[in-house]
Design a protein around this motif. Structure first.
Motif, short mmCIF file in Angstrom:
data_model
loop_
_atom_site.label_atom_id
_atom_site.label_comp_id
_atom_site.label_asym_id
_atom_site.label_seq_id
_atom_site.Cartn_x
_atom_site.Cartn_y
_atom_site.Cartn_z
N GLU A 1 -4.02 -18.30 2.81
CA GLU A 1 -2.68 -18.90 3.43
C GLU A 1 -2.32 -20.13 2.27
O GLU A 1 -1.10 -20.16 2.10
CB GLU A 1 -3.10 -19.65 4.95
N ARG A 2 -3.04 -20.87 1.89
CA ARG A 2 -2.82 -21.86 0.94
C ARG A 2 -2.28 -21.21 -0.44
O ARG A 2 -1.20 -21.45 -1.18
CB ARG A 2 -3.93 -22.74 0.40
N ASP B 1 -8.18 -19.52 5.28
CA ASP B 1 -7.45 -20.82 5.01
C ASP B 1 -7.18 -21.06 3.40
O ASP B 1 -6.16 -21.42 3.34
CB ASP B 1 -7.91 -21.93 5.25
N THR C 1 -8.51 -32.54 -1.06
CA THR C 1 -8.44 -32.62 0.23
C THR C 1 -9.43 -33.58 0.85
O THR C 1 -9.47 -33.80 1.97
CB THR C 1 -8.87 -31.19 0.77
N ASP D 1 -13.66 -25.64 6.36
CA ASP D 1 -12.47 -25.12 6.56
C ASP D 1 -11.46 -26.13 6.02
O ASP D 1 -11.68 -27.45 6.12
CB ASP D 1 -12.11 -24.95 7.99
N GLY D 2 -10.61 -25.61 5.12
CA GLY D 2 -9.75 -26.42 4.60
C GLY D 2 -9.87 -27.35 3.31
O GLY D 2 -9.18 -27.89 2.62
N ARG E 1 -11.49 -16.27 2.49
CA ARG E 1 -11.25 -17.22 3.41
C ARG E 1 -9.85 -17.29 3.80
O ARG E 1 -8.98 -17.21 3.00
CB ARG E 1 -11.74 -18.76 2.92
#
Length: 317
Positions: free
Chosen positions: A169-170, A166, A285, A305-306, A164
């Motif tokens: 990136e995290r 996201d 989150t 997402d996220g 994924r």
């Protein structure tokens, strides 16, 4: 008080129950947050056996509301992370005082002592050493925690793999030295390139999937360590055991049932969290009230997402 009871497939009911009474050595904790754990996902999807009702929930943080006789370590109002094994999706839990750990001044929805303890114990059992090349497969909640704790051990390379964008990136923002999109790159090839052809000294499998478990054997050096952090549910897993034997891997089952080990992990984890050495910022989150607990579990299942972690929140009086 209100408590969530699992009656059927993907079906919680909110029930009324007496506030638990406490015995000497125990405290009553008003629950502020209870985390939704991946280990409870399959029981929610499949439901309990016919005729049974279950009361899950084991990632609790809250405020001490009452103190029993013989308790000297806690006072009313103390903010704590708590060790419980069930009935955590409730407004109150009764627990031994020795199972409560100071949460410091930070947000209680980040003071999830039980999963922090799991990650602490996984990193310690894997024995990450200065200069090690470390691979974390899976950049979800547990993978993020393992990554942050492994970084405290001073590795040379801290490689994180996921499918994924996201999540990768995290992981990058959390300090990974390299991230690998397994849908676009060969993870074993990338790891060999980054580790002078040897493979990772330690691979943490944090997904609970067959494919990631299989990949561990192709990313870890001879006599290296494979730490199984992911919670493997559902179908049985298979391994090329003859190859793993020949490679002389040290296999660490990073799931612990010894209470002393669990409690030590909670103590260490909460000391790191409350002192600011470990940050949980950005790892919770999705927050849901108790009435929307089925939606919380569905969010864990679907992983929009996220998404990193879902918790059930109660009013913080």
């Amino acid at each position: 008080m209100r408590i969530a009871a699992l009656h059927g497939r993907q079906s919680f009911a909110i029930e009324e129950a007496p506030v638990p009474s406490i015995r000497p050595g125990e405290v009553l904790v008003r629950v502020v947050v209870s985390g939704v754990c991946a280990s409870e996902l399959e029981p929610w999807v499949e439901g309990p056996p016919a005729g049974e009702v279950r009361y899950p929930g084991h990632e609790v943080s809250g405020v001490v509301a009452s103190v029993g006789e013989e308790v000297t370590s806690l006072v009313l109002g103390d903010r704590v992370g708590v060790w419980v094994t069930e009935r955590g999706f409730a407004e109150y839990v009764a627990v031994r005082a020795a199972y409560c750990f100071p949460a410091g001044d930070g947000p209680l929805d980040l003071a999830l002592a039980e999963p922090i303890a799991c990650s602490v114990n996984a990193v310690e059992a894997a024995d990450v050493r200065l200069g090690d090349d470390v691979l974390v497969i899976g950049a979800g909640f547990m993978g993020n925690l393992v990554q942050r704790l492994a970084a405290l051990r001073g590795p040379r390379r801290l490689i994180v793999a996921d499918a994924r964008a996201d999540a990768l990136e995290r992981a990058r923002k959390l300090g990974a030295t390299h991230v690998v999109d397994v849908t676009r790159e060969s993870l074993p090839d990338v790891v060999r390139t980054l580790t002078d052809g040897r493979g990772a000294d330690i691979t943490f499998e944090c997904t609970g999937t067959q494919s990631a478990l299989t990949t561990c054997g192709d990313t870890t050096r001879m006599s290296g360590t494979i730490a199984i952090v992911g919670y493997h549910q559902g179908a049985e897993r298979s391994l090329p055991l003859a190859y793993w034997n020949w490679m002389a891997f040290r296999i660490v089952n990073a799931h612990f049932r010894d209470l002393a080990v669990i409690l030590r992990g909670m103590s260490v984890g909460m000391r790191l969290l409350s002192s600011g050495v470990l940050s949980m910022e950005g790892l919770v989150t999705h927050r849901f009230p108790l009435e929307r607990i089925d939606e919380a579990f569905a969010t864990l299942r679907d992983k929009p997402d996220g998404f990193v972690k879902a918790v059930i929140t109660f009013p913080d009086e």
